[in-house]
Design a protein around this motif. Structure first.
Motif, PDB file in Angstrom:
ATOM      1  N   ALA A  49       0.821  -1.212   0.000  1.00  0.00           N
ATOM      2  CA  ALA A  49       0.000   0.000   0.000  1.00  0.00           C
ATOM      3  C   ALA A  49       0.855   1.262   0.000  1.00  0.00           C
ATOM      4  O   ALA A  49       0.457   2.291  -0.541  1.00  0.00           O
ATOM      5  CB  ALA A  49      -0.937  -0.001   1.204  1.00  0.00           C
ATOM      6  N   ALA A  50       2.037   1.188   0.612  1.00  0.00           N
ATOM      7  CA  ALA A  50       2.929   2.345   0.662  1.00  0.00           C
ATOM      8  C   ALA A  50       3.822   2.443  -0.570  1.00  0.00           C
ATOM      9  O   ALA A  50       4.585   3.408  -0.705  1.00  0.00           O
ATOM     10  CB  ALA A  50       3.798   2.279   1.919  1.00  0.00           C
ATOM     11  N   CYS A  51       3.732   1.445  -1.466  1.00  0.00           N
ATOM     12  CA  CYS A  51       4.532   1.413  -2.697  1.00  0.00           C
ATOM     13  C   CYS A  51       6.029   1.407  -2.399  1.00  0.00           C
ATOM     14  O   CYS A  51       6.818   2.119  -3.036  1.00  0.00           O
ATOM     15  CB  CYS A  51       4.179   2.590  -3.608  1.00  0.00           C
ATOM     16  SG  CYS A  51       2.454   2.612  -4.134  1.00  0.00           S
ATOM     17  N   VAL A  52       6.409   0.624  -1.394  1.00  0.00           N
ATOM     18  CA  VAL A  52       7.827   0.426  -1.091  1.00  0.00           C
ATOM     19  C   VAL A  52       8.086  -1.075  -1.049  1.00  0.00           C
ATOM     20  O   VAL A  52       7.161  -1.877  -0.913  1.00  0.00           O
ATOM     21  CB  VAL A  52       8.231   1.072   0.257  1.00  0.00           C
ATOM     22  CG1 VAL A  52       7.976   2.575   0.233  1.00  0.00           C
ATOM     23  CG2 VAL A  52       7.484   0.428   1.419  1.00  0.00           C
ATOM     24  N   GLY A  53       9.338  -1.449  -1.141  1.00  0.00           N
ATOM     25  CA  GLY A  53       9.676  -2.851  -1.103  1.00  0.00           C
ATOM     26  C   GLY A  53       9.432  -3.456   0.276  1.00  0.00           C
ATOM     27  O   GLY A  53       9.595  -2.775   1.301  1.00  0.00           O
ATOM     28  N   VAL A  54       9.048  -4.723   0.290  1.00  0.00           N
ATOM     29  CA  VAL A  54       8.831  -5.405   1.567  1.00  0.00           C
ATOM     30  C   VAL A  54      10.110  -5.389   2.395  1.00  0.00           C
ATOM     31  O   VAL A  54      10.083  -5.200   3.617  1.00  0.00           O
ATOM     32  CB  VAL A  54       8.358  -6.855   1.320  1.00  0.00           C
ATOM     33  CG1 VAL A  54       8.286  -7.621   2.637  1.00  0.00           C
ATOM     34  CG2 VAL A  54       7.016  -6.870   0.631  1.00  0.00           C
ATOM     35  N   GLY A  55      11.239  -5.545   1.722  1.00  0.00           N
ATOM     36  CA  GLY A  55      12.514  -5.523   2.429  1.00  0.00           C
ATOM     37  C   GLY A  55      12.769  -4.199   3.123  1.00  0.00           C
ATOM     38  O   GLY A  55      13.369  -4.154   4.203  1.00  0.00           O
ATOM     39  N   THR A  56      12.297  -3.108   2.509  1.00  0.00           N
ATOM     40  CA  THR A  56      12.458  -1.792   3.121  1.00  0.00           C
ATOM     41  C   THR A  56      11.736  -1.728   4.463  1.00  0.00           C
ATOM     42  O   THR A  56      12.261  -1.204   5.453  1.00  0.00           O
ATOM     43  CB  THR A  56      11.911  -0.697   2.187  1.00  0.00           C
ATOM     44  OG1 THR A  56      12.665  -0.699   0.973  1.00  0.00           O
ATOM     45  CG2 THR A  56      11.991   0.674   2.839  1.00  0.00           C
ATOM     46  N   VAL A  57      10.523  -2.268   4.493  1.00  0.00           N
ATOM     47  CA  VAL A  57       9.728  -2.248   5.725  1.00  0.00           C
ATOM     48  C   VAL A  57      10.408  -3.094   6.791  1.00  0.00           C
ATOM     49  O   VAL A  57      10.538  -2.660   7.947  1.00  0.00           O
ATOM     50  CB  VAL A  57       8.298  -2.743   5.464  1.00  0.00           C
ATOM     51  CG1 VAL A  57       7.490  -2.761   6.765  1.00  0.00           C
ATOM     52  CG2 VAL A  57       7.603  -1.857   4.440  1.00  0.00           C
ATOM     53  N   TYR A  58      10.845  -4.286   6.418  1.00  0.00           N
ATOM     54  CA  TYR A  58      11.452  -5.173   7.414  1.00  0.00           C
ATOM     55  C   TYR A  58      12.795  -4.638   7.897  1.00  0.00           C
ATOM     56  O   TYR A  58      13.147  -4.773   9.066  1.00  0.00           O
ATOM     57  CB  TYR A  58      11.604  -6.585   6.849  1.00  0.00           C
ATOM     58  CG  TYR A  58      10.324  -7.381   6.902  1.00  0.00           C
ATOM     59  CD1 TYR A  58       9.976  -8.107   8.033  1.00  0.00           C
ATOM     60  CD2 TYR A  58       9.449  -7.394   5.821  1.00  0.00           C
ATOM     61  CE1 TYR A  58       8.796  -8.824   8.105  1.00  0.00           C
ATOM     62  CE2 TYR A  58       8.253  -8.109   5.877  1.00  0.00           C
ATOM     63  CZ  TYR A  58       7.937  -8.820   7.021  1.00  0.00           C
ATOM     64  OH  TYR A  58       6.761  -9.524   7.075  1.00  0.00           O
TER      65      TYR A  58
END
Length: 211
Positions: free
Chosen positions: A51-60
Motif C-alpha cells: 500500500a505504501a509502494c515500497v519494497g517489503v525488504g524496506t519495511v522489514y
C-alpha cells in the motif's frame, strides 16, 4: 541494533537520509490508515509495504517486525507521555512526594493505554523481548526509582513489575468489557493499589512515631 528494541530516549535524535525519512513517514501513514479501516489485529507488514509502494525488504529493514512498526506508531504520543512524568509539572512530574507521583503516573498510564488501546494490545501479544523493552523499560525504571524513595526497604524492581502488571492493555480491556468498569473506576483501583504498596510498613511507622 534493530529499532524495535526500545524507543529512542527523550531528547535524542535519529539521523536518517531524506529518502529513508520519507519512506518511514509513508509507511507509518499507511499503517495508521489500515488500522483505522480494519483494526490493529489485521496489520500486516507485507500489505503495508504494498500500500505504501515500497519494497517489503524496506519495511522489514526499517522496523524489523510488526512490533517494531507498532513502536513507531505509538512513538509521538509516547514521547509526550514520557515527558510528562520525567519533566512535567507535579504531581506526575518532579516536585511531588514519590507516593503521589506513583499514583499520578499509574492513572496517567491508564489514560495512555486507552488512548491507543489496539496498539498496546498488539505490543502485549509480541515476544517477551518486544513486550518488556520499549515503553515498559522506561515505565519500570521510573517506578523503581520512585519506589526506592517511598519504600527503600522493599524490592523496588519486583514492586514496579507488580504495579505495571495491574495496568496492562489486556486487563484494562477485560475490566471494561467484561466487568463493565469505567476508566475512572480502573484508575481509582490502581490508586488504592499504589497507596497500599507505598504505605510504610507498620514497624517503620512505629519507629517514626517513637523517634
Amino acid at each position: 541494533m534493530c529499532g524495535r528494541h526500545l524507543l529512542p530516549l527523550l531528547g535524542q535524535s535519529q539521523p536518517e537520509r531524506a529518502d529513508a525519512a520519507r519512506n518511514r513517514q509513508k509507511i507509518i501513514e499507511v499503517a495508521f490508515r489500515m488500522i483505522a479501516e480494519r483494526g490493529a489485529d489485521q496489520l500486516s507488514l507485507d500489505e503495508v509495504a504494498r500500500a505504501a509502494c515500497v519494497g517489503v525488504g524496506t519495511v522489514y529493514r526499517r522496523f524489523g517486525d510488526r512490533a517494531g512498526l507498532v513502536w513507531a506508531l505509538i512513538d509521538e504520543r509516547e514521547q509526550r507521555f514520557q515527558a510528562s512524568f520525567l519533566s512535567g509539572p507535579p504531581p506526575v512530574g518532579p516536585g511531588a512526594p514519590p507516593a503521589d507521583r506513583i499514583r499520578a503516573f499509574l492513572r496517567g498510564l491508564v489514560d495512555r493505554i486507552v488512548d491507543q488501546h489496539d496498539l498496546f494490545l498488539l505490543m502485549e501479544k509480541g515476544s517477551p523481548e518486544a513486550r518488556f523493552t520499549g515503553p515498559y523499560r522506561v515505565y519500570h525504571t521510573h517506578l523503581a526509582a520512585l519506589l526506592a524513595q517511598a519504600r527503600p526497604e522493599t524490592d523496588r524492581h519486583y514492586l514496579a513489575d507488580a504495579l505495571l502488571a495491574a495496568a496492562n492493555a489486556h486487563l484494562v480491556r477485560h475490566q471494561r468489557e467484561e466487568r463493565g468498569m469505567t476508566v475512572e473506576a480502573i484508575k481509582d483501583g490502581l490508586s488504592e493499589l499504589s497507596d497500599a504498596v507505598t504505605r510504610p510498613a507498620p514497624s517503620a511507622r512505629g519507629h517514626a512515631a517513637s523517634g
